[in-house]
Design a protein around this motif. Structure first.
Motif, PDB file in Angstrom:
ATOM      1  N   VAL A 239      48.457  20.897  -6.797  1.00 44.63           N
ATOM      2  CA  VAL A 239      47.954  19.909  -5.856  1.00 44.63           C
ATOM      3  C   VAL A 239      46.573  20.355  -5.401  1.00 44.63           C
ATOM      4  O   VAL A 239      46.378  21.503  -5.014  1.00 44.63           O
ATOM      5  CB  VAL A 239      48.875  19.771  -4.628  1.00 44.63           C
ATOM      6  N   LYS A 240      45.619  19.450  -5.459  1.00 41.67           N
ATOM      7  CA  LYS A 240      44.262  19.789  -5.050  1.00 41.67           C
ATOM      8  C   LYS A 240      44.123  19.638  -3.545  1.00 41.67           C
ATOM      9  O   LYS A 240      44.680  18.726  -2.931  1.00 41.67           O
ATOM     10  CB  LYS A 240      43.253  18.901  -5.769  1.00 41.67           C
ATOM     11  N   GLN A 279      51.999  14.095   3.776  1.00 44.73           N
ATOM     12  CA  GLN A 279      51.208  15.156   4.374  1.00 44.73           C
ATOM     13  C   GLN A 279      49.949  15.398   3.559  1.00 44.73           C
ATOM     14  O   GLN A 279      50.007  15.579   2.345  1.00 44.73           O
ATOM     15  CB  GLN A 279      52.034  16.461   4.436  1.00 44.73           C
ATOM     16  N   LYS A 280      48.817  15.393   4.234  1.00 44.29           N
ATOM     17  CA  LYS A 280      47.569  15.784   3.592  1.00 44.29           C
ATOM     18  C   LYS A 280      47.484  17.301   3.651  1.00 44.29           C
ATOM     19  O   LYS A 280      47.521  17.894   4.728  1.00 44.29           O
ATOM     20  CB  LYS A 280      46.370  15.141   4.301  1.00 44.29           C
ATOM     21  N   VAL A 281      47.364  17.933   2.492  1.00 43.90           N
ATOM     22  CA  VAL A 281      47.475  19.391   2.435  1.00 43.90           C
ATOM     23  C   VAL A 281      46.093  20.021   2.287  1.00 43.90           C
ATOM     24  O   VAL A 281      45.200  19.460   1.647  1.00 43.90           O
ATOM     25  CB  VAL A 281      48.390  19.837   1.278  1.00 43.90           C
ATOM     26  N   ASP A 282      45.950  21.172   2.908  1.00 45.39           N
ATOM     27  CA  ASP A 282      44.758  21.982   2.719  1.00 45.39           C
ATOM     28  C   ASP A 282      45.193  23.359   2.245  1.00 45.39           C
ATOM     29  O   ASP A 282      46.354  23.585   1.919  1.00 45.39           O
ATOM     30  CB  ASP A 282      43.946  22.068   4.019  1.00 45.39           C
ATOM     31  N   ILE A 306      57.868  24.969  -3.294  1.00 45.47           N
ATOM     32  CA  ILE A 306      56.746  25.805  -2.878  1.00 45.47           C
ATOM     33  C   ILE A 306      55.484  25.196  -3.456  1.00 45.47           C
ATOM     34  O   ILE A 306      55.378  24.990  -4.669  1.00 45.47           O
ATOM     35  CB  ILE A 306      56.928  27.256  -3.332  1.00 45.47           C
ATOM     36  N   LEU A 307      54.533  24.900  -2.586  1.00 43.41           N
ATOM     37  CA  LEU A 307      53.322  24.209  -3.000  1.00 43.41           C
ATOM     38  C   LEU A 307      52.318  25.178  -3.622  1.00 43.41           C
ATOM     39  O   LEU A 307      52.136  26.304  -3.142  1.00 43.41           O
ATOM     40  CB  LEU A 307      52.665  23.526  -1.808  1.00 43.41           C
ATOM     41  N   ASN A 308      51.682  24.699  -4.674  1.00 44.75           N
ATOM     42  CA  ASN A 308      50.552  25.405  -5.270  1.00 44.75           C
ATOM     43  C   ASN A 308      49.322  24.533  -5.044  1.00 44.75           C
ATOM     44  O   ASN A 308      49.073  23.572  -5.763  1.00 44.75           O
ATOM     45  CB  ASN A 308      50.790  25.645  -6.763  1.00 44.75           C
ATOM     46  N   VAL A 309      48.587  24.856  -3.987  1.00 41.24           N
ATOM     47  CA  VAL A 309      47.429  24.062  -3.589  1.00 41.24           C
ATOM     48  C   VAL A 309      46.173  24.709  -4.169  1.00 41.24           C
ATOM     49  O   VAL A 309      45.865  25.862  -3.862  1.00 41.24           O
ATOM     50  CB  VAL A 309      47.318  23.948  -2.064  1.00 41.24           C
ATOM     51  N   GLY A 382      36.176  22.679 -11.319  1.00 44.20           N
ATOM     52  CA  GLY A 382      36.491  21.501 -10.516  1.00 44.20           C
ATOM     53  C   GLY A 382      35.981  21.570  -9.100  1.00 44.20           C
ATOM     54  O   GLY A 382      36.107  20.594  -8.349  1.00 44.20           O
ATOM     55  N   PHE A 383      35.381  22.717  -8.694  1.00 40.55           N
ATOM     56  CA  PHE A 383      34.847  22.876  -7.347  1.00 40.55           C
ATOM     57  C   PHE A 383      33.409  23.374  -7.435  1.00 40.55           C
ATOM     58  O   PHE A 383      32.976  23.932  -8.448  1.00 40.55           O
ATOM     59  CB  PHE A 383      35.691  23.855  -6.526  1.00 40.55           C
ATOM     60  N   ASN A 384      32.679  23.185  -6.339  1.00 37.93           N
ATOM     61  CA  ASN A 384      31.304  23.662  -6.291  1.00 37.93           C
ATOM     62  C   ASN A 384      31.251  25.180  -6.253  1.00 37.93           C
ATOM     63  O   ASN A 384      32.088  25.827  -5.605  1.00 37.93           O
ATOM     64  CB  ASN A 384      30.584  23.089  -5.070  1.00 37.93           C
ATOM     65  N   GLU A 385      30.265  25.717  -6.937  1.00 35.49           N
ATOM     66  CA  GLU A 385      30.053  27.166  -6.924  1.00 35.49           C
ATOM     67  C   GLU A 385      29.470  27.583  -5.583  1.00 35.49           C
ATOM     68  O   GLU A 385      28.678  26.855  -4.964  1.00 35.49           O
ATOM     69  CB  GLU A 385      29.112  27.554  -8.063  1.00 35.49           C
ATOM     70  N   ILE A 386      29.840  28.758  -5.104  1.00 33.98           N
ATOM     71  CA  ILE A 386      29.271  29.314  -3.876  1.00 33.98           C
ATOM     72  C   ILE A 386      28.648  30.653  -4.206  1.00 33.98           C
ATOM     73  O   ILE A 386      28.994  31.290  -5.212  1.00 33.98           O
ATOM     74  CB  ILE A 386      30.334  29.474  -2.771  1.00 33.98           C
TER      75      ILE A 386
END
Length: 597
Positions: A239-240, A279-282, A306-309, A382-386
Motif C-alpha cells: 500500500v502506498k 482509513q487513509k494510511v501513512d 499487517i500492513l506494508n506501507v 516511485g518517489f522523489n529523490e532526497i
C-alpha cells in the motif's frame, strides 16, 4: 372303639379321592392385559377359594370384592380357573388355588403360581427445551429419563437411523413400592457446526413395551462464535503512503447478531462499530497489525492483517558535520528511513563519482583535498529523490564573520553580534567596550546570550533602550585551541528617515509601477504585430560592463516577452581571508549585512 376306626378309615378313603387335576402355572402379563390361572379338581367335597399372597379372595365364583377377578369354567366339571382382567401392579403376586377344610377334612392347596406384571415406563423425556442450545466444540450431556417401568426400562440413543453407543452412561433407581424402577441415561456429545438442526432420539423399552417402543427426541441449536474473514483493498501487502485503504470484515456465527470493534496494534479505534473500516494510511501505519473483532453471545473472534506501507525516503536526523585533522579516519553518517529500503549513494559535491552506497561513508587517512561537502542521496522507485549535505571540515582557528560596523536607533533595543566560525567551536567569546571588559551582571540593560551553530558560535549583546553612552567601540575575542581571532565592532546610531521622505518614496514607487504597466501593454501590442510578420528572435548572450563590474546578460524571446537572467560575477580577491570558507556556504548562518567569504 371299633366304630371310630371304621369312620376314620372311611374318611381317609373319601379324602384320597378329592384331588387337583390341574394346578396353576407361573404366568406373566403386561399391565392392563388379562391372564388365566387354571385350577381343576376331581371329586371335590369342600369349597374352593383362591389366595393372593396368602390372602383369601372368597368362595363366590364372581368374587364380588375383587371386580377384576372371577372364576371361569364349569363347577360340575370341577373347573375353578381364575381370570384376572386389566392387570395391575397389585396383581404381581403369588396365587394359590385352595380346597377349604371341612369338619371332617383338612384343607388342600395347589403349589404357588407366580404372576409377574410387566409395566411399560412412562414416555421418556429429554431434559431441556427443544431445541437445546449447545456450543460448538464444547462437551454437552444430553439427559434422558424414563420412570415407572417394571422391570427397569432400557434407554438407547440414536440420530434417527444410526444408533449411538459411545459415551453413554445410565443409572437405575428403585421406587418406593419396591417393584417399579426409573432409568436415567446420559449421552455426551461434542457438537460441531455441521450438527446444526441434528435430532437425537431416546428410546425406552422393557418387557412391557412389546410392539410399542416409547421414544422422544430433541434438536440441537449449535451456537458458535463468529468465524471472521477480512478483505483489504488495495492489497495490504503493498500500500502506498497516502492511499485510502478499505478493510471489510464479515462474520458467520450463531447467533448471527454480532458487534464489531477495530484495533490498531493493541489500541482500539474508538467509534468504529461496523464491519467496514476506511482509513487513509501513512508511514506510521507500516507494520501495524489491523484487527477486526466480532462478538456474539458465545464469544469473540479476531481477524488481522499487517500492513506494508510504501513511503518516500526521509532523513530521520539532521546532518552531522564532521571535523578532522589531515590523516584522520572519519565516518560520515546519513540516517534515512523509507519503505522499501532506500537506495543510498554518496558523492562529493560537484562530482559525479560514487563513493559509497551505505548509510555510513568511511574515509581513511583524509587528505586536504578530501575536505568539503559530501552529498548523501536516498531514492526509492516511485518517489522523489532526497539529498543531504554533510560537511567534512578541517580543524583550524576561528574566524569572526560579523560586519565591523553595526547600528541601532536611539531608545530602541539594540543588538551587537559576534559570529565566529571554526572547527572545533570556540571555547570562549569575550567582550570589551572601549577597552574595558563588559560586566553583564552589573549592567542591567545589557544581556548576553550565546547560540551554538553546527560549525561555530554566535554571541549577541542585547541593549535595552539604547542611550548615547552605549554607542562606541566593542571588541569581540574568540579562541578554540587552534588559534584566536578578534574583531572591533563600531556600534553607531542609525539615522531616522524623515516622514516626508518616506511618503515621497512611496509616491515615486507608485508612479514607476504605472509607467511599467503602460510600457508592458505597448510592448505586447508591438510584439503581436511583429510575430504576425513572421519575425523570430533567437537566444543570444551579450557581455557588458558597467562601472568596472563584469556581469552577463542572457535573454530569450519566445511567446510572450523576454526572460532576463542577470548573474553578477564577483571577484575572488577576498577568498583568501579564510582557507576553507566554501565549506560554510550552505550553512546559511551569516547575519544580515555580513559578507560570507
Amino acid at each position: 372303639m371299633a366304630w371310630k376306626f371304621v369312620l376314620n378309615l372311611y374318611c381317609y378313603v373319601l379324602r384320597s379321592e378329592q384331588t387337583f387335576r390341574v394346578q396353576p402355572e407361573d404366568a406373566t402379563g403386561i399391565y392392563g392385559q388379562t391372564i388365566l390361572l387354571r385350577c381343576e379338581i376331581d371329586d371335590l367335597i369342600g369349597q374352593v377359594t383362591w389366595t393372593r399372597d396368602g390372602f383369601g379372595l372368597g368362595v363366590d365364583r364372581n368374587l364380588p370384592n375383587f371386580p377384576r377377578y372371577r372364576l371361569e369354567g364349569s363347577e360340575k366339571l370341577g373347573e375353578y380357573t381364575l381370570m384376572i382382567s386389566n392387570l395391575q401392579l397389585e396383581d404381581d403376586a403369588d396365587f394359590q388355588c385352595q380346597i377349604m377344610a371341612t369338619a371332617h377334612f383338612v384343607g388342600m392347596f395347589t403349589r404357588k403360581a407366580k404372576v409377574t406384571v410387566y409395566i411399560p415406563p412412562d414416555t421418556p423425556t429429554i431434559a431441556g427445551d427443544d431445541p437445546i442450545e449447545v456450543e460448538a466444540g464444547e462437551p454437552f450431556n444430553l439427559t434422558c429419563y424414563a420412570a415407572n417401568g417394571k422391570p427397569a426400562p432400557t434407554l438407547t440413543w440414536s440420530t434417527g437411523l444410526l444408533p449411538v453407543t459411545e459415551q453413554t452412561y445410565y443409572t437405575i433407581e428403585d421406587q418406593n413400592d419396591g417393584k417399579r424402577q426409573n432409568t436415567t441415561s446420559w449421552l455426551t456429545i461434542i457438537p460441531k457446526k455441521s450438527d446444526q438442526g441434528q435430532r437425537y432420539y431416546c428410546e425406552a423399552k422393557n418387557e412391557g413395551t412389546v410392539g410399542r417402543p416409547l421414544r422422544t427426541s430433541v434438536g440441537l441449536e449449535v451456537l458458535y462464535s463468529p468465524e471472521v474473514s477480512m478483505l483489504v483493498l488495495p492489497n495490504h501487502q503493498r500500500v502506498k503512503e497516502g492511499t485510502s485503504v478499505k478493510f471489510t470484515c464479515e462474520a458467520v456465527s450463531n447467533p448471527s447478531e454480532v458487534t464489531w470493534r477495530w484495533f490498531r496494534q493493541a489500541e482500539e479505534l474508538i467509534g468504529q462499530t461496523s464491519g467496514v473500516l476506511a482509513q487513509k494510511v501513512d508511514r506510521d501505519w507500516h507494520g501495524a497489525k489491523v484487527q477486526c473483532e466480532a462478538t456474539n453471545k458465545v464469544g469473540s473472534t479476531r481477524q488481522s492483517v499487517i500492513l506494508n506501507v510504501e513511503y518516500a525516503p526521509r532523513f530521520t536526523a539532521g546532518p552531522e558535520h564532521v571535523a578532522a585533522d589531515v590523516g584522520d579516519d572519519v565516518v560520515l553518517s546519513c540516517t534515512v528511513d523509507g519503505n522499501p529500503e532506500p537506495t543510498i549513494i554518496w558523492m562529493k559535491k560537484d562530482s559525479m563519482k560514487i563513493l559509497g552506497s551505505h548509510k555510513q561513508l568511511k574515509l581513511f587517512g583524509v587528505r586536504e583535498k578530501d575536505f568539503g561537502i559530501y552529498v548523501c542521496k536516498a531514492s526509492i522507485l516511485g518517489f522523489n529523490e532526497i539529498q543531504m549535505h554533510v560537511h567534512l571540515l578541517m580543524k583550524g582557528p576561528p574566524k569572526i564573520l560579523s560586519p565591523p560596523e553595526q547600528s541601532s536607533r536611539f531608545g530602541e533595543t539594540g543588538v551587537v553580534e559576534c559570529l565566529s566560525m571554526s572547527v572545533p567551536k570556540p571555547n570562549t567569546i569575550l567582550w570589551h567596550k572601549d577597552g574595558e571588559p563588559i560586566d553583564f551582571e552589573e549592567l542591567e540593560r545589557y544581556q548576553n546570550r550565546e547560540e551554538d551553530l553546527p560549525d561555530g558560535k554566535r554571541s549577541i549583546i542585547e541593549i535595552i533602550s539604547v542611550q548615547d553612552v552605549d554607542y562606541g567601540s566593542y571588541n569581540c575575542s574568540v579562541e578554540n585551541g587552534y588559534g584566536n581571532d578578534t574583531l572591533s565592532i563600531i556600534f553607531t546610531q542609525k539615522e531616522v528617515v524623515p516622514l516626508e521622505y518616506v511618503v515621497a518614496g512611496v509616491l515615486v514607487g507608485v508612479f514607476l509601477i504605472i509607467v511599467a504597466a503602460v510600457v508592458l501593454v505597448v510592448y505586447r501590442r508591438r510584439k503581436s504585430s511583429s510575430s504576425d510578420s513572421g519575425s523570430e528572435i533567437s537566444g543570444d548572450s551579450i557581455d557588458k560592463k558597467d562601472d568596472g563590474m563584469p556581469y552577463k546578460v542572457e535573454y530569450n524571446q519566445s511567446g510572450y516577452g523576454n526572460l532576463y537572467n542577470v548573474d553578477a560575477w564577483k571577484s575572488d580577491a577576498d577568498k583568501n581571508l579564510y582557507r576553507h570558507s566554501a565549506e560554510y556556504d550552505e550553512l546559511n548562518y551569516v547575519p544580515k549585512g555580513a559578507s560570507m567569504v
